[in-house]
Scaffold this motif. Structure first.
Motif, PDB file in Angstrom:
ATOM      1  N   GLY A 170       0.818  -1.212   0.000  1.00 62.82           N
ATOM      2  CA  GLY A 170       0.000   0.000   0.000  1.00 62.82           C
ATOM      3  C   GLY A 170       0.847   1.255   0.000  1.00 62.82           C
ATOM      4  O   GLY A 170       0.514   2.242  -0.663  1.00 62.82           O
ATOM      5  N   GLY A 171       1.966   1.240   0.734  1.00 62.02           N
ATOM      6  CA  GLY A 171       2.840   2.403   0.768  1.00 62.02           C
ATOM      7  C   GLY A 171       3.455   2.697  -0.583  1.00 62.02           C
ATOM      8  O   GLY A 171       3.515   3.846  -1.031  1.00 62.02           O
ATOM      9  N   LEU A 172       3.916   1.653  -1.268  1.00 60.34           N
ATOM     10  CA  LEU A 172       4.481   1.850  -2.600  1.00 60.34           C
ATOM     11  C   LEU A 172       3.422   2.337  -3.583  1.00 60.34           C
ATOM     12  O   LEU A 172       3.699   3.165  -4.453  1.00 60.34           O
ATOM     13  CB  LEU A 172       5.114   0.552  -3.097  1.00 60.34           C
ATOM     14  N   SER A 173       2.198   1.843  -3.439  1.00 56.74           N
ATOM     15  CA  SER A 173       1.133   2.304  -4.330  1.00 56.74           C
ATOM     16  C   SER A 173       0.827   3.780  -4.096  1.00 56.74           C
ATOM     17  O   SER A 173       0.434   4.501  -5.022  1.00 56.74           O
ATOM     18  CB  SER A 173      -0.136   1.463  -4.133  1.00 56.74           C
ATOM     19  N   LEU A 174       1.049   4.263  -2.867  1.00 53.40           N
ATOM     20  CA  LEU A 174       0.850   5.686  -2.585  1.00 53.40           C
ATOM     21  C   LEU A 174       1.885   6.533  -3.311  1.00 53.40           C
ATOM     22  O   LEU A 174       1.612   7.676  -3.698  1.00 53.40           O
ATOM     23  CB  LEU A 174       0.923   5.943  -1.077  1.00 53.40           C
ATOM     24  N   GLY A 175       3.087   5.981  -3.511  1.00 52.41           N
ATOM     25  CA  GLY A 175       4.076   6.677  -4.326  1.00 52.41           C
ATOM     26  C   GLY A 175       3.573   6.870  -5.744  1.00 52.41           C
ATOM     27  O   GLY A 175       3.802   7.911  -6.373  1.00 52.41           O
ATOM     28  N   ALA A 176       2.861   5.870  -6.258  1.00 51.92           N
ATOM     29  CA  ALA A 176       2.273   5.981  -7.596  1.00 51.92           C
ATOM     30  C   ALA A 176       1.153   7.009  -7.617  1.00 51.92           C
ATOM     31  O   ALA A 176       0.992   7.749  -8.594  1.00 51.92           O
ATOM     32  CB  ALA A 176       1.753   4.615  -8.051  1.00 51.92           C
ATOM     33  N   VAL A 177       0.351   7.076  -6.546  1.00 51.87           N
ATOM     34  CA  VAL A 177      -0.727   8.074  -6.466  1.00 51.87           C
ATOM     35  C   VAL A 177      -0.142   9.476  -6.602  1.00 51.87           C
ATOM     36  O   VAL A 177      -0.648  10.316  -7.360  1.00 51.87           O
ATOM     37  CB  VAL A 177      -1.502   7.943  -5.144  1.00 51.87           C
ATOM     38  N   ALA A 178       0.936   9.749  -5.852  1.00 52.65           N
ATOM     39  CA  ALA A 178       1.562  11.069  -5.901  1.00 52.65           C
ATOM     40  C   ALA A 178       2.062  11.388  -7.307  1.00 52.65           C
ATOM     41  O   ALA A 178       1.817  12.480  -7.845  1.00 52.65           O
ATOM     42  CB  ALA A 178       2.704  11.138  -4.896  1.00 52.65           C
ATOM     43  N   LEU A 179       2.758  10.434  -7.928  1.00 57.64           N
ATOM     44  CA  LEU A 179       3.345  10.679  -9.248  1.00 57.64           C
ATOM     45  C   LEU A 179       2.282  10.795 -10.331  1.00 57.64           C
ATOM     46  O   LEU A 179       2.279  11.751 -11.123  1.00 57.64           O
ATOM     47  CB  LEU A 179       4.321   9.549  -9.584  1.00 57.64           C
TER      48      LEU A 179
ATOM     49  N   GLN B  76      -5.881   0.146  -7.776  1.00 53.83           N
ATOM     50  CA  GLN B  76      -6.471   1.161  -6.910  1.00 53.83           C
ATOM     51  C   GLN B  76      -5.696   2.478  -6.984  1.00 53.83           C
ATOM     52  O   GLN B  76      -6.295   3.561  -7.009  1.00 53.83           O
ATOM     53  CB  GLN B  76      -6.495   0.642  -5.472  1.00 53.83           C
ATOM     54  N   SER B  77      -4.361   2.395  -7.048  1.00 50.57           N
ATOM     55  CA  SER B  77      -3.555   3.615  -7.072  1.00 50.57           C
ATOM     56  C   SER B  77      -3.791   4.410  -8.355  1.00 50.57           C
ATOM     57  O   SER B  77      -3.862   5.646  -8.320  1.00 50.57           O
ATOM     58  CB  SER B  77      -2.070   3.282  -6.920  1.00 50.57           C
ATOM     59  N   VAL B  78      -3.932   3.712  -9.480  1.00 52.96           N
ATOM     60  CA  VAL B  78      -4.169   4.398 -10.751  1.00 52.96           C
ATOM     61  C   VAL B  78      -5.542   5.073 -10.738  1.00 52.96           C
ATOM     62  O   VAL B  78      -5.688   6.238 -11.138  1.00 52.96           O
ATOM     63  CB  VAL B  78      -4.063   3.420 -11.939  1.00 52.96           C
ATOM     64  N   GLU B  79      -6.548   4.351 -10.250  1.00 53.97           N
ATOM     65  CA  GLU B  79      -7.894   4.932 -10.204  1.00 53.97           C
ATOM     66  C   GLU B  79      -7.971   6.072  -9.196  1.00 53.97           C
ATOM     67  O   GLU B  79      -8.603   7.098  -9.453  1.00 53.97           O
ATOM     68  CB  GLU B  79      -8.917   3.840  -9.856  1.00 53.97           C
TER      69      GLU B  79
END
Length: 468
Positions: free
Chosen positions: A76-85, A162-165
């Motif tokens: 989940g933490g790594l996916s949050l990096g994708a959310v930011a970017l 989820q991060s992309v959406e």
């Protein structure tokens, strides 16, 4: 992709960048809140079914939760990096860059999920021994974890989707997929636990089957649906270390914060267990109940990440700051309502899980104290959401790690071993640690250069100026 779907996504971006912020916060948060509440009700249902087997079985799945949460925290933490970017790219109108980053988070998380599943299978028994888990509780815990690890790569695939959406502000699709998975899990739980008489193993099997469906279903939709705006070409799945590095800049610190928090909760579980299994059961039940209120507050924090990320990408710094203030307001209202509800109904909730007079007494004590800490916990989640959306994963890591390792665990140890306080040595630091973590978040906000893009690829993505 159809013109209708494209217009809907453009309208979503326009709303995030220029719409009424209260409406945007609530609109983005509601699907996350519902998804989190659905997941919480699953946790409660899972605990309820397992509690019918006995307190030892309930303690077994409660004790392993920090290990499971560590795995969730890493992915989940790594996916949050994708959310930011990705949200930065969307805010700046860089569609191809957003698609490339979307492909990379899918590859990154799936490979990591396979590695973590294998590693977890090997080290979990040692971790449980270090947590002072013994006897039948240890046996059930190992049985449960060995099965749960199979579902980790599929869980990570869903995190990527989820991060992309979430980066687009589309919280509805992840909620729908998550809801289907949870409903399936709740249906399968009694079948595997009682009908097939598999006990704790049955609960684990029900969980991984629902997670396999969730991961495969969501990623298949992502690549096959004509409604996916940021669907990358399959060749973009080949790891690109530059993009992975950009994701990791925010994601790795966020993951470390969540993983170290999970390790902290393992330590706390060990300290709670030193007071006896009745106190541990009360602790587990209390946390499950309070999560009913905390999940909506976490939804506000997740929505804030998207809003801040897109507005920073679009150079709308003043609006990003305004979204922070309004998120605080909405979250505190929800927390206040939650405090009122739990003060009235907490005992009724507790009695759903146990009829032991001692457990009920301990759980009532704990529920009262942690309920009073809810407003502070809601503020903590807003700070976390802000730092993630702004790409400040290190700041997120600092407040998550300090809350447990600097403020809570030392407080528990001092109260327990210096002042010889009873189980309240664990209860009181809940308030103390959340207060100090919120203060730490404020200091980081005031001193850090929060509002600048995650990426610095070209002249259009220079650091944003501070606005007053």
């Amino acid at each position: 992709m159809s013109n209708g779907a494209s217009k809907a996504k453009d309208l979503r971006r326009e709303s995030i960048l220029h719409g009424n912020l209260y409406k945007v916060i609530i609109t983005l948060s509601l699907p996350i809140m519902l998804s989190n509440l659905i997941q919480t009700f699953y946790n409660l249902a899972d605990s309820y079914f397992v509690s019918r087997l006995g307190e030892t079985e309930l303690n077994a799945i409660g004790v392993v939760w920090p290990i499971v949460f560590a795995l969730i925290g890493l992915g989940g933490g790594l996916s949050l990096g994708a959310v930011a970017l990705i949200s930065n790219h969307i805010g700046a109108g860089k569609k191809e860059d957003a698609k490339h980053a979307a492909a990379q988070i899918v590859s990154y998380l799936f490979i990591l999920g396979v590695v973590m599943a294998a590693l977890g299978y090997i080290v979990a028994p040692l971790i449980l021994r270090l947590m002072n888990v013994t006897g039948e509780t240890y046996r059930y815990s190992v049985e449960y974890l060995n099965i749960i690890f199979i579902g980790v790569p599929f869980m990570y695939l869903f995190f990527a989707f989820q991060s992309v959406e979430q980066s687009q502000g589309n919280m509805m699709l992840p909620m729908i997929f998550s809801g289907i998975s949870v409903v399936l899990n709740i249906i399968l739980d009694p079948v595997f636990i009682f009908v097939l008489d598999l006990g704790v193993k049955g609960a684990a099997i029900a969980t991984i089957l629902s997670r396999i469906l969730l991961g495969v279903g969501s990623i298949t939709f992502f690549f096959a649906s004509k409604k996916t705006k940021y669907k990358p070409e399959l060749r973009k799945l080949i790891p690109d270390m530059k993009i992975i590095g950009q994701i990791s800049k925010t994601g790795v610190p966020a993951s470390l914060g969540q993983v170290t928090s999970s390790v902290g909760f393992m330590v706390i579980n060990g300290l709670v267990l030193s007071y006896g299994e009745d106190v541990l059961t009360a602790f587990i039940i209390g946390n499950r109940i309070v999560s009913l209120v905390m999940m909506p507050c976490m939804g506000i924090g997740s929505a804030l990440s998207t809003i801040v990320g897109q507005n920073i990408g679009a150079n709308l710094v003043a609006r990003a700051k305004e979204s922070l203030i309004k998120s605080f307001q909405v979250s505190l209202v929800i927390a206040a309502l939650g405090v009122g509800i739990l003060l009235i109904l907490s005992e009724s909730f507790i009695m759903l899980f146990t009829d032991s007079a001692d457990v009920i007494s301990y759980a009532k004590e704990y529920a009262l104290i942690i309920t009073l800490a809810l407003p502070l916990m809601s503020i903590f989640n807003i700070w976390t959401g802000l730092f993630i959306g702004a790409g400040k994963g290190t700041f997120s890591m600092i407040i998550m790690m300090s809350r447990l390792w600097i403020y809570r665990i030392p407080s528990i140890l001092i109260l327990k071993y210096v002042f010889h306080v009873n189980e309240f040595a664990v209860w009181y630091p809940m308030i103390i640690s959340n207060l100090l973590a919120c203060m730490t978040g404020y200091v980081l906000y005031r001193r850090g250069n929060i509002f600048r893009p995650v990426y610095l690829n070209d002249e259009s993505t220079e650091a944003l100026p501070e606005e007053t």
